[in-house]
Design a protein around this motif. Structure first.
Motif: not given
Length: 139
Positions: A100-126
């Motif tokens: 799983v990487n930035q591309d995986t997150i963006n494709r799975m959730y229909g997002l366009q997150l940059d590095d900071a966005g992916v970090s914020a995404f992960w920090s919100g996950c349980e």
């Protein structure tokens, strides 16, 4: 058979033997390399067949290094073929890159997150503990 006197006898012409022999010879030593096979390169040996197709007699081989010095040294003896290995997982009919990487997150959730966005995404996950069945292997 005629006697031959050398400084060093190297047994095996695979990666290790070939490099040791080359380094010693470059330092001025008389080196004799022997191998039970009729070719150098050990299991990394390949050759073109009668149609010009490159055949990997002992299976495909990849070489990885992060060292510019190692890459430059080996480039004295070989040409390189570009290769990129990609692993994809099929989930609900769509393919996603693994690990799983930035591309995986963006494709799975229909997002366009940059590095900071992916970090914020992960920090919100349980964090969850997965109960997986034993892996099936060929052993």
């Amino acid at each position: 058979m005629q006697e031959q006197f050398v400084d060093t006898l190297v047994v095996g012409a695979g990666f290790a033997g070939a490099i040791v022999a080359e380094r010693l010879a470059s330092a001025g030593r008389e080196v004799l390399v022997i191998d039970r096979r009729e070719h150098v390169a050990g299991n990394a040996y390949d050759h073109p067949d009668e149609h010009g197709v490159l055949v990997h007699r002992f299976g495909p081989h990849l070489f990885h290094t992060n060292s510019d010095a190692v890459f430059e040294y080996l480039s004295r003896f070989t040409d390189w073929r570009s290769y990129e290995h990609r692993v994809l997982v099929s989930l609900e009919g769509k393919l996603y890159p693994l690990p799983v990487n930035q591309d995986t997150i963006n494709r799975m959730y229909g997002l366009q997150l940059d590095d900071a966005g992916v970090s914020a995404f992960w920090s919100g996950c349980e964090s969850i503990e997965l109960q997986l069945p034993p892996a099936k292997t060929s052993c």
